[in-house]
Enzyme design. Structure first.
Site, PDB file in Angstrom:
ATOM      1  CD  GLU A   1       9.759  -1.452  11.291  1.00  0.00           C
ATOM      2  OE1 GLU A   1       9.386  -2.181  12.740  1.00  0.00           O
ATOM      3  OE2 GLU A   1       7.986  -1.261  10.972  1.00  0.00           O
TER       4      GLU A   1
ATOM      5  CG  ASP B   1      -0.520  -0.265   2.121  1.00  0.00           C
ATOM      6  OD1 ASP B   1       0.984  -0.678   2.398  1.00  0.00           O
ATOM      7  OD2 ASP B   1      -0.563   0.014   3.484  1.00  0.00           O
TER       8      ASP B   1
HETATM    9  C1  UGA Z   1       3.023  -0.856   9.231  1.00  0.00           C
HETATM   10  C2  UGA Z   1       4.446  -1.139   8.769  1.00  0.00           C
HETATM   11  O1  UGA Z   1       4.482  -0.359   8.021  1.00  0.00           O
HETATM   12  C3  UGA Z   1       4.404  -2.595   8.667  1.00  0.00           C
HETATM   13  O2  UGA Z   1       5.533  -3.100   7.330  1.00  0.00           O
HETATM   14  C4  UGA Z   1       4.145  -3.332  10.182  1.00  0.00           C
HETATM   15  O3  UGA Z   1       3.935  -4.557   8.382  1.00  0.00           O
HETATM   16  C5  UGA Z   1       2.971  -2.353  10.554  1.00  0.00           C
HETATM   17  O4  UGA Z   1       2.639  -1.511  10.284  1.00  0.00           O
HETATM   18  C6  UGA Z   1       2.987  -3.824  11.376  1.00  0.00           C
HETATM   19  O5  UGA Z   1       3.504  -3.143  12.381  1.00  0.00           O
HETATM   20  O6  UGA Z   1       2.948  -4.907  11.120  1.00  0.00           O
HETATM   21  P1  UGA Z   1       0.592  -1.023   8.428  1.00  0.00           P
HETATM   22  O7  UGA Z   1       0.396   0.238   7.195  1.00  0.00           O
HETATM   23  O8  UGA Z   1      -0.043  -0.403   9.465  1.00  0.00           O
HETATM   24  O9  UGA Z   1       2.118  -0.719   8.296  1.00  0.00           O
HETATM   25  O10 UGA Z   1       0.456  -2.270   7.727  1.00  0.00           O
HETATM   26  P2  UGA Z   1       0.154  -2.720   6.077  1.00  0.00           P
HETATM   27  O11 UGA Z   1      -0.028  -2.921   5.638  1.00  0.00           O
HETATM   28  O12 UGA Z   1      -1.054  -3.335   6.877  1.00  0.00           O
HETATM   29  O13 UGA Z   1       0.526  -3.749   6.163  1.00  0.00           O
HETATM   30  C7  UGA Z   1       2.133  -4.523   5.755  1.00  0.00           C
HETATM   31  C8  UGA Z   1       1.995  -5.380   4.716  1.00  0.00           C
HETATM   32  O14 UGA Z   1       1.224  -6.589   5.471  1.00  0.00           O
HETATM   33  C9  UGA Z   1       1.639  -5.201   3.826  1.00  0.00           C
HETATM   34  O15 UGA Z   1       1.606  -5.584   2.342  1.00  0.00           O
HETATM   35  C10 UGA Z   1      -0.033  -5.822   4.010  1.00  0.00           C
HETATM   36  O16 UGA Z   1      -1.157  -6.097   2.388  1.00  0.00           O
HETATM   37  C11 UGA Z   1       0.336  -7.029   4.259  1.00  0.00           C
HETATM   38  N1  UGA Z   1      -1.094  -7.696   4.751  1.00  0.00           N
HETATM   39  C12 UGA Z   1      -1.476  -6.898   5.125  1.00  0.00           C
HETATM   40  C13 UGA Z   1      -0.956  -8.858   5.121  1.00  0.00           C
HETATM   41  O17 UGA Z   1      -0.151  -9.855   4.342  1.00  0.00           O
HETATM   42  N2  UGA Z   1      -1.981  -9.818   5.931  1.00  0.00           N
HETATM   43  C14 UGA Z   1      -3.128  -8.407   5.983  1.00  0.00           C
HETATM   44  O18 UGA Z   1      -3.942  -9.520   7.644  1.00  0.00           O
HETATM   45  C15 UGA Z   1      -2.476  -7.714   6.654  1.00  0.00           C
HETATM   46 MN    MN Z   2       0.258  -0.397   4.640  1.00  0.00          MN
END
Ligand code: UGA
Ligand code: MN
Length: 253
Positions: free
Chosen positions: A199, A112
């Site tokens: 991280e 995203d």
């Molecule tokens: C923040 C950080 O930018 C992420 O890199 C980190 O993994 C996350 O917090 C965390 O604390 O785990 P955020 O925007 O809140 O990011 O996270 P998302 O973008 O919703 O998810 C990170 C990645 O995991 C995305 O590529 C998303 O597609 C993926 N994801 C999310 C899954 O594979 N499964 C899920 O159920 C939700």
């Molecule tokens: Mn994100």
């Protein structure tokens, strides 16, 4: 070097739009290998077809997040980490398929965020771990390492959110030389760490703070933004579904 971008992704209405935006950025990058890891028990048709038609060099994997670690629809997003299982699967793939002599850079590119092409040119310089500013994250316009422009060293971080983290950076704010990940073959992400420590968890296993390499003009340029996509409003669609219809019969959205 080849840039290996690791992208966890999961099925939702905006998934194809997100992947399209990413793919069209990545098509501009030479020597690029996309590792897409679906949060799913098997590879979906949508992502399979999407990658086949993307024009990119890619590896497609699927591994589901265990149910006890999966964020519920109503859970606040800081409750559980996302992408842990998927990023670890990608690290395993790298370790099983690449040799110590392979020249590569590994970047965790969530589906995203918004990436400038310039970011990937910066990464080519990385010896160990490169770091740079990330826009629109941690409650700030920009969260960044503080770079001394005389020594070109990281002397601190401006993070306001959990500034005591060993590496107060977002996932989008660093990339790792493949060699380091092959040398430290047990380094991985973990569920057993506090929220926001993913991280720090991977970095503390492979590098020290004073080895970080500041990029993007001594961390004065923003080439990546932690954008988050709003869930679309699908009220009308739900009404249609109740009537046994939908707007997208025979159409992949
Ligand atoms: C923040 C950080 O930018 C992420 O890199 C980190 O993994 C996350 O917090 C965390 O604390 O785990 P955020 O925007 O809140 O990011 O996270 P998302 O973008 O919703 O998810 C990170 C990645 O995991 C995305 O590529 C998303 O597609 C993926 N994801 C999310 C899954 O594979 N499964 C899920 O159920 C939700
Ligand atoms: Mn994100």
């Amino acid at each position: 070097p080849i840039i290996y971008a690791i992208t966890p992704t999961f099925s939702r209405p905006v998934q194809k739009a997100e992947l399209t935006r990413l793919a069209q950025t990545f098509l501009h990058i030479p020597n690029f290998h996309w590792i897409v890891v679906e949060d799913s028990s098997s590879k979906t048709k949508l992502v399979t077809r999407f990658l086949e038609n993307s024009g990119l060099i890619y590896t497609h994997l699927a591994v589901i997040t265990p149910p006890n670690y999966k964020l519920g629809r109503t859970d606040a997003n800081w409750k559980k980490p996302r992408g842990v299982e998927q990023r670890n699967a990608a690290l395993r793939w790298l370790r099983e398929n690449l040799k110590p002599t392979d020249n590569g850079i590994v970047y965790f590119a969530d589906d995203d965020n918004t990436y400038s092409i310039k970011l990937f040119y910066e990464m080519e310089k990385i010896k160990k771990v490169g770091v740079w500013p990330v826009g629109l994250v941690g409650g700030l316009m920009v969260e960044k390492p503080i770079c001394d422009n005389v020594t070109n060293k990281v002397i601190g971080f401006n993070a306001g959110w959990k500034p005591d983290r060993p590496f107060p950076l977002d996932m989008a704010g660093f990339a790792i030389n493949l060699r380091l990940l092959l040398e430290h073959k047990d380094a991985e992400f973990s569920y057993d760490v506090e929220g926001g420590y993913q991280e720090s968890e991977i970095l503390r296993q492979i590098v020290t703070r004073d080895e970080l390499e500041p990029l993007a003009d001594c961390c004065m340029k923003v080439y990546v933004w932690h954008t988050r996509t709003e869930d679309p409003k699908l009220k009308m669609e739900q009404l249609l579904i109740k009537k046994g219809r939908r707007s997208n019969i025979g159409i992949e959205v």
